[in-house]
Design an enzyme around this catalytic site. Structure first.
Site, PDB file in Angstrom:
ATOM      1  N   ASP A 179      14.949  35.313 -41.464  1.00 33.16           N
ATOM      2  CA  ASP A 179      14.741  33.956 -40.961  1.00 33.16           C
ATOM      3  C   ASP A 179      16.094  33.431 -40.491  1.00 33.16           C
ATOM      4  O   ASP A 179      17.128  34.056 -40.737  1.00 33.16           O
ATOM      5  CB  ASP A 179      14.165  33.064 -42.071  1.00 33.16           C
ATOM      6  N   SER A 180      16.075  32.270 -39.856  1.00 32.87           N
ATOM      7  CA  SER A 180      17.329  31.687 -39.382  1.00 32.87           C
ATOM      8  C   SER A 180      18.161  31.102 -40.520  1.00 32.87           C
ATOM      9  O   SER A 180      19.362  30.909 -40.369  1.00 32.87           O
ATOM     10  CB  SER A 180      17.049  30.598 -38.343  1.00 32.87           C
ATOM     11  N   CYS A 213       9.683  33.451 -40.140  1.00 37.10           N
ATOM     12  CA  CYS A 213      10.056  32.306 -39.322  1.00 37.10           C
ATOM     13  C   CYS A 213       8.985  32.136 -38.260  1.00 37.10           C
ATOM     14  O   CYS A 213       8.658  33.107 -37.550  1.00 37.10           O
ATOM     15  CB  CYS A 213      11.418  32.544 -38.676  1.00 37.10           C
ATOM     16  N   GLU A 247      17.620  22.071 -44.186  1.00 36.72           N
ATOM     17  CA  GLU A 247      18.806  22.930 -44.239  1.00 36.72           C
ATOM     18  C   GLU A 247      20.009  22.183 -44.819  1.00 36.72           C
ATOM     19  O   GLU A 247      20.845  22.766 -45.507  1.00 36.72           O
ATOM     20  CB  GLU A 247      19.164  23.445 -42.838  1.00 36.72           C
ATOM     21  N   CYS A 294       6.196  25.955 -40.434  1.00 38.04           N
ATOM     22  CA  CYS A 294       7.610  26.333 -40.484  1.00 38.04           C
ATOM     23  C   CYS A 294       7.890  26.713 -41.927  1.00 38.04           C
ATOM     24  O   CYS A 294       7.466  25.997 -42.847  1.00 38.04           O
ATOM     25  CB  CYS A 294       8.506  25.169 -40.040  1.00 38.04           C
ATOM     26  N   HIS A 348      10.389  26.455 -43.663  1.00 34.74           N
ATOM     27  CA  HIS A 348      11.163  25.463 -44.406  1.00 34.74           C
ATOM     28  C   HIS A 348      10.245  24.465 -45.129  1.00 34.74           C
ATOM     29  O   HIS A 348      10.606  23.925 -46.182  1.00 34.74           O
ATOM     30  CB  HIS A 348      12.062  24.647 -43.469  1.00 34.74           C
TER      31      HIS A 348
END
Length: 268
Positions: A11-12, A74, A155, A187, A189
């Site tokens: 993932d990022s 992601c 984040e 997402c 997140h």
């Protein structure tokens, strides 16, 4: 397939840790190699071409580690790069994205329902959820809303506080999401703010945690292909393309232990 080989997850940033945690909870014997592309986060505002380039580079790392499965943890990368990654990896590993398991889950549980989706601009603008949902022919109405502030907010560690509460409520009261019966957290997140979203809806909307759905999908695949790790020993290895304090803190929160991060720049 070497059943004792690792599952590669990328993932990022910290979002994919929700998937990694769900996988290790459901499949405690599996070895996990995680790549957080922290140098390029978030993916949600990047072009499809850039995301594809990052994804192929990361897949090279995971293939070098002989991973049996590569899980694109992601939604933005799943939308932009899955087909390219699958073609690139070929028969060297099974490639799984985080969108198809959710579509399968909707087909089995939400025929004729009105479903909301929140995600990054890249995920929503790709229209991939709508296309895949329409192809089910299950009379599912999908209402999608881009929520670009949420991933960078998470984040930076802004969740479960007044700042995140205001942003979340501002998005969820958007007319696009009126009269929905379930909401897809599009997402990886977003499971970190699942409780806040559930509190907003007060039980009137089922909030779908995609990390849990994806982990169950992965387990089903491993069982059906006799590919579960037969050993009790398991290893968790984490790579990052750039060291960030938030990622190091998040890994400790998720896994309840200090995780050693290995720096692996994608371009050097």
């Amino acid at each position: 397939m070497n059943s004792s080989a690792a599952i590669g997850i990328f993932d990022s940033g910290i979002g994919g840790l929700t998937v990694a945690h769900a996988v290790t909870t459901l499949l405690p014997n599996e070895n996990i190699i995680y790549f957080g592309d922290t140098a390029h986060l978030p993916y949600g505002d990047k072009s499809a071409t850039a995301i594809q380039a990052y994804s192929i580079k990361i897949c090279n790392v995971l293939l070098q580690q002989k991973c049996k499965v590569i899980l694109i943890a992601c939604n933005s990368a799943s939308a932009a790069a899955y087909e390219l990654v699958k073609e690139y990896v070929g028969s060297k590993a099974k490639v799984i994205n985080v969108i198809d398991p959710v579509i399968e889950f909707l087909a089995e549980n939400y025929e004729g329902k009105r479903i909301g989706l929140i995600g990054t601009k890249q995920t929503v603008n790709s229209n991939i959820y709508r296309k895949k949902t329409d192809s089910l022919d299950k009379d599912i109405t999908l209402k999608s809303l881009a929520t670009p502030l949420l991933a960078p907010m998470i984040e930076e560690g802004f969740f479960n506080n007044n700042i995140s509460e205001s942003i979340i409520q501002e998005y969820l009261k958007n007319d696009t999401l009126n009269d929905i019966e379930a909401l897809i957290l599009g997402c990886t997140h977003y499971p970190l703010i699942k409780t806040q979203i559930e509190n907003y809806y007060q039980g009137s909307v089922k909030v779908l945690d995609t990390s849990e759905i994806v982990a169950k999908y992965l387990k089903k695949y491993l069982v059906e292909n006799d590919a579960q790790n037969p050993l009790n020993a398991h290893i968790k290895h984490f790579y990052v393309s750039d060291f960030t304090q938030s990622f190091e803190t998040s890994t400790k929160i998720f896994f309840g232990e200090q995780i050693r991060l290995e720096y692996y720049p994608l371009w050097e």
